[in-house]
Design an enzyme around this catalytic site. Structure first.
Site, PDB file in Angstrom:
ATOM      1  N   SER A   1      18.019 -41.131  73.154  1.00 25.39           N
ATOM      2  CA  SER A   1      17.481 -39.993  73.909  1.00 25.39           C
ATOM      3  C   SER A   1      17.680 -40.290  75.390  1.00 25.39           C
ATOM      4  CB  SER A   1      15.980 -39.887  73.613  1.00 25.39           C
ATOM      5  OG  SER A   1      15.345 -39.049  74.546  1.00 25.39           O
TER       6      SER A   1
ATOM      7  N   TYR B   1       7.504 -43.941  73.064  1.00 23.73           N
ATOM      8  CA  TYR B   1       8.762 -43.354  72.576  1.00 23.73           C
ATOM      9  C   TYR B   1       9.906 -43.749  73.513  1.00 23.73           C
ATOM     10  CZ  TYR B   1      12.166 -39.623  71.526  1.00 23.73           C
ATOM     11  OH  TYR B   1      13.298 -38.910  71.214  1.00 23.73           O
TER      12      TYR B   1
HETATM   13  N1  LIG Z   1      13.895 -33.032  69.806  1.00 28.67           N
HETATM   14  C1  LIG Z   1      14.187 -33.609  70.958  1.00 28.67           C
HETATM   15  O1  LIG Z   1      13.864 -33.085  72.036  1.00 28.67           O
HETATM   16  C2  LIG Z   1      14.969 -34.906  70.997  1.00 28.67           C
HETATM   17  C3  LIG Z   1      15.545 -35.306  72.205  1.00 28.67           C
HETATM   18  C4  LIG Z   1      16.274 -36.487  72.248  1.00 28.67           C
HETATM   19  C5  LIG Z   1      16.417 -37.257  71.112  1.00 28.67           C
HETATM   20  N2  LIG Z   1      15.840 -36.848  69.940  1.00 28.67           N
HETATM   21  C6  LIG Z   1      16.008 -37.701  68.766  1.00 28.67           C
HETATM   22  O2  LIG Z   1      16.723 -36.991  67.781  1.00 28.67           O
HETATM   23  C7  LIG Z   1      16.393 -37.526  66.492  1.00 28.67           C
HETATM   24  C8  LIG Z   1      16.085 -36.381  65.539  1.00 28.67           C
HETATM   25  O3  LIG Z   1      14.924 -35.723  66.004  1.00 28.67           O
HETATM   26  P1  LIG Z   1      14.715 -34.143  65.850  1.00 28.67           P
HETATM   27  O4  LIG Z   1      14.559 -33.585  67.208  1.00 28.67           O
HETATM   28  O5  LIG Z   1      15.734 -33.590  64.939  1.00 28.67           O
HETATM   29  O6  LIG Z   1      13.253 -34.144  65.201  1.00 28.67           O
HETATM   30  P2  LIG Z   1      12.721 -33.598  63.787  1.00 28.67           P
HETATM   31  O7  LIG Z   1      13.184 -32.222  63.554  1.00 28.67           O
HETATM   32  O8  LIG Z   1      11.266 -33.888  63.826  1.00 28.67           O
HETATM   33  O9  LIG Z   1      13.450 -34.557  62.741  1.00 28.67           O
HETATM   34  C9  LIG Z   1      13.085 -35.895  62.582  1.00 28.67           C
HETATM   35  C10 LIG Z   1      13.709 -36.408  61.311  1.00 28.67           C
HETATM   36  O10 LIG Z   1      13.372 -37.795  61.166  1.00 28.67           O
HETATM   37  C11 LIG Z   1      12.839 -37.978  59.858  1.00 28.67           C
HETATM   38  N3  LIG Z   1      11.849 -39.047  59.857  1.00 28.67           N
HETATM   39  C12 LIG Z   1      10.797 -39.198  60.690  1.00 28.67           C
HETATM   40  N4  LIG Z   1      10.078 -40.265  60.334  1.00 28.67           N
HETATM   41  C13 LIG Z   1      10.680 -40.791  59.237  1.00 28.67           C
HETATM   42  C14 LIG Z   1      10.394 -41.897  58.398  1.00 28.67           C
HETATM   43  N5  LIG Z   1       9.317 -42.691  58.585  1.00 28.67           N
HETATM   44  N6  LIG Z   1      11.219 -42.142  57.373  1.00 28.67           N
HETATM   45  C15 LIG Z   1      12.292 -41.353  57.142  1.00 28.67           C
HETATM   46  N7  LIG Z   1      12.625 -40.316  57.911  1.00 28.67           N
HETATM   47  C16 LIG Z   1      11.809 -40.029  58.939  1.00 28.67           C
HETATM   48  C17 LIG Z   1      12.192 -36.644  59.489  1.00 28.67           C
HETATM   49  O11 LIG Z   1      12.174 -36.480  58.081  1.00 28.67           O
HETATM   50  P3  LIG Z   1      10.857 -36.538  57.169  1.00 28.67           P
HETATM   51  O12 LIG Z   1       9.712 -36.042  57.973  1.00 28.67           O
HETATM   52  O13 LIG Z   1      11.215 -35.661  56.000  1.00 28.67           O
HETATM   53  O14 LIG Z   1      10.741 -37.964  56.791  1.00 28.67           O
HETATM   54  C18 LIG Z   1      13.192 -35.664  60.092  1.00 28.67           C
HETATM   55  O15 LIG Z   1      14.252 -35.428  59.210  1.00 28.67           O
HETATM   56  C19 LIG Z   1      15.209 -38.477  66.712  1.00 28.67           C
HETATM   57  O16 LIG Z   1      15.655 -39.811  66.733  1.00 28.67           O
HETATM   58  C20 LIG Z   1      14.705 -38.086  68.096  1.00 28.67           C
HETATM   59  O17 LIG Z   1      14.060 -39.148  68.740  1.00 28.67           O
HETATM   60  C21 LIG Z   1      15.132 -35.680  69.845  1.00 28.67           C
END
Ligand SMILES: NC(=O)c1ccc[n+]([C@@H]2O[C@H](COP(=O)([O-])OP(=O)(O)OC[C@H]3O[C@@H](n4cnc5c(N)ncnc54)[C@H](OP(=O)(O)O)[C@@H]3O)[C@@H](O)[C@H]2O)c1
Length: 276
Positions: free
Chosen positions: A146, A159
């Protein structure tokens, strides 16, 4: 090394049940006809995605329900995925955040975040890297970090710490692996419109140019992995912001971020967030 070619190859995506991971899985299936290993905790969502993608593209999806905060589940992901067929690409995308005051986060929440965002990622890298090298097919690994791994982020302090680890770890490892038939990419988006932002007080930023849509973010991430970039920040606005921070004292950047996120937090606490 040649660019990666996902066509009809097998790619593992963690966090495939929503957001960025789900979009990357869809694009790999629809565009590249890649077979997939879908990993997350919510089995129902993974099975829905499997049915959707197998039905529309004829690819094969292996579903592995796993809680990546648990070491035994992490090892099982590698064992089951590698036993079922050859893996060419690994996308370590699953992650969680805590938006709010650091001291308000339960200790167990911190431990779980650390295990998911950091320990599981390093463990899977340690398992998959020798595996990919031994396959000799010039595969690749992408770690989803990120912009919070590049800049301080008050009110997501832990985070930001986990993502700083991932960014530095991946860039360093990529250099260590120079000359090996495997690439390591770290992908560092700014805000994305996903459940992570929608279902927290971060929805303060919804419908602003500060959030990138998940489809274009996934496309940028896959392109970075394909071209074996070491680090990629998607979006012109994010890159411009990052450039501006190079010319600004870090103290001031931290202060500006603090003022902005404090406002978001207050709006969320006052019920002005859209779904909080
Ligand atoms: N959204 C943002 O603004 C943003 C910005 C920069 C980077 N990111 C990064 O992008 C990545 C994806 O995030 P997103 O924005 O797509 O969020 P999201 O929609 O909340 O997706 C998160 C994913 O991670 C999985 N996950 C979480 N905890 C887990 C665990 N203990 N075991 C297995 N799977 C787990 C969730 O699946 P389950 O709940 O089904 O387990 C879900 O599929 C993350 O690494 C996040 O830090 C996000």
């Amino acid at each position: 090394m040649k660019p990666m070619n996902f066509t009809r190859r097998r790619v593992l995506v963690t966090g495939a049940s929503s957001g960025l991971g789900l979009e990357m899985a869809r694009q790999l299936a629809n565009r590249d006809q890649a077979d997939l290993v879908l990993v997350a905790r919510r089995l129902d969502r993974l099975n829905e995605l499997k049915a959707e993608l197998e039905g529309s593209t004829g690819i094969h999806c292996q579903v592995i329900a796993a809680d990546l905060s648990k070491p035994q589940d992490v090892d099982r992901v590698f064992a089951e995925a590698s036993a079922a067929g050859e893996i060419y690409g690994v996308i370590l995308n699953a992650g969680v955040t805590h938006f709010g005051k650091h001291l308000d986060m339960e200790w167990s929440g911190f431990e779980s975040m650390l295990a998911t965002n950091v320990t599981s990622v390093v463990r899977l890298v340690n398992l998959f890297t020798p595996y990919l090298i031994s396959q000799g097919r010039e595969g690749g690994i992408m770690l989803v970090s990120s912009m919070a791994g590049l800049l301080p982020l008050p009110f997501q302090a832990a985070y930001a710490g986990t993502k700083a680890f991932i960014t530095n770890f991946a860039q360093s490892l990529s250099e260590e692996l120079r000359g090996e038939p495997v690439s390591v990419t770290v992908f560092s988006p700014g805000g994305i419109d996903t459940d992570m932002t929608r279902s927290s007080k971060l929805n303060y930023f919804e419908n602003t140019s500060l959030l990138q849509d998940a489809t274009s973010c996934a496309r940028d991430g896959l392109a970075a992995m394909q071209s074996r970039q070491v680090i990629h920040v998607p979006g012109r606005l994010n890159r411009a912001q990052l450039f501006a921070t190079r010319l600004t004292p870090r103290r001031l950047i931290t202060r500006i971020a603090g003022v902005t996120y404090r406002k978001a937090l207050k709006a969320g606490e006052a019920g002005q967030g859209k779904t909080a």
